[in-house]
Scaffold this active site. Structure first.
Site, mmCIF file in Angstrom:
data_model
loop_
_atom_site.group_PDB
_atom_site.id
_atom_site.type_symbol
_atom_site.label_atom_id
_atom_site.label_comp_id
_atom_site.label_asym_id
_atom_site.label_seq_id
_atom_site.Cartn_x
_atom_site.Cartn_y
_atom_site.Cartn_z
ATOM 1 N N ASP A 64 -4.452 3.250 -2.554
ATOM 2 C CA ASP A 64 -5.261 4.084 -1.670
ATOM 3 C C ASP A 64 -5.389 5.478 -2.282
ATOM 4 O OD1 ASP A 64 -6.061 5.880 0.490
ATOM 5 O OD2 ASP A 64 -5.829 4.123 1.780
ATOM 6 N N GLU A 112 0.822 -1.212 0.000
ATOM 7 C CA GLU A 112 0.000 0.000 0.000
ATOM 8 C C GLU A 112 0.856 1.263 0.000
ATOM 9 O OE1 GLU A 112 -3.526 2.174 2.644
ATOM 10 O OE2 GLU A 112 -2.278 0.609 3.538
ATOM 11 N N GLN A 131 -8.824 1.673 -1.871
ATOM 12 C CA GLN A 131 -9.488 2.346 -0.761
ATOM 13 C C GLN A 131 -9.698 3.815 -1.113
ATOM 14 O OE1 GLN A 131 -6.562 1.250 2.249
ATOM 15 N NE2 GLN A 131 -8.015 -0.175 3.195
ATOM 16 N N GLU A 148 -12.407 3.573 3.645
ATOM 17 C CA GLU A 148 -11.489 3.825 4.759
ATOM 18 C C GLU A 148 -11.463 5.319 5.057
ATOM 19 O OE1 GLU A 148 -7.190 2.123 6.245
ATOM 20 O OE2 GLU A 148 -7.250 3.147 4.319
#
Length: 260
Positions: free
Chosen positions: A178, A143, A204, A240
């Site tokens: 993300d 990530e 996310q 998130e």
């Protein structure tokens, strides 16, 4: 629209963690994600997943001493034994809970650890872990995390995450893109998605600034989700974000019939 997963580490902050499972199911979700499960009662988590018909999409292995500021172990050569121990424990937990993805935070290089050494160490650690995870049908994710929220975090961009994935060159090592962290680094998540679409396993979202629900900041999240559809993304999108108010209101942008 893609599939969505409610992030229980952030949504429903007013509730006990275990009560958030029921809240997610009541809100129409069949998929969830959690930052850390090693701090929870795994037997209770297992029962909640089963009884509420929820799928835990992913969690993060233990990242070292979080309270002391550690944010992962994979980039520091002196923490190799601990990385391997936490990965083995996470793989055991993933099998127990039916989880197919682990996001092993790559961490902040310690004093004297150069970028080259950090990258080499991550690649070696992920290569080792991939061999253990593959027979279990489990993927390892890399990530991108911005350096405002986590100063010094090595894999701060999707480009660095993709470089790790391509250097490991294992089919079960993939990118977790993300969008919030891309935005915090001043990047364009849609461009990153187009460039690295073949490496991405999980996504996310959260708006920037504030890390709240879509529509509270300046990120073109609706366009980003449309781009996912156009590219044929078949994974899930983790919500998130920190609700700017009540969680039910912070989920209003996503129609209930698209949450399941």
């Amino acid at each position: 629209m893609p599939k969505f997963a409610a992030n229980l580490s952030m949504l429903w902050p007013e509730l006990d963690m275990y009560d958030r499972f029921s809240a997610a199911a009541d809100a129409g979700f069949s998929r969830i994600e959690i930052l850390f499960v090693h701090t929870l009662d795994l037997g209770r988590v297992e029962r909640l997943l089963r009884d509420l018909h929820l799928e835990l999409m992913l969690f993060d292995p233990a990242p070292g001493d979080w309270e002391a500021g550690e944010r992962g172990l994979a980039c520091n050569p002196g923490r190799r034994d601990e990385f391997q121990r936490t990965l083995r424990e996470a793989l055991d937990t993933a099998q127990r809970l039916g989880v197919r993805r682990l996001n092993a935070l790559t961490g902040i290089p310690g004093p004297g650890i150069t970028d080259d050494v950090a990258h080499k160490t991550i690649v070696e650690n992920y290569s080792w872990a991939a061999e253990l995870a593959a027979p279990l049908g489990i993927s390892l994710l890399v990530e991108n995390i911005n350096t405002t929220d986590m100063p010094g975090f090595y894999v701060s961009t999707v480009e660095r995450a993709a470089k790790v994935v391509t250097d490991v060159a294992k089919p079960n090592v993939r990118v977790q893109l993300d969008q919030y962290h891309v935005g915090m680094m001043g990047g364009d998540a849609r461009a990153e998605l187009r460039q690295h679409k073949d490496l991405i396993e999980h996504v996310q979202i959260a708006d920037v600034p504030g890390r709240h629900e879509p529509g509270t900041g300046k990120q073109p999240i609706a366009d980003f989700l449309s781009e996912l559809d156009a590219l044929g993304y078949s994974g899930a999108v983790g919500l998130e974000y920190r609700p700017s108010g009540a969680t039910d209101a912070a989920l209003a942008w996503l129609p209930r019939d698209q949450r399941g």
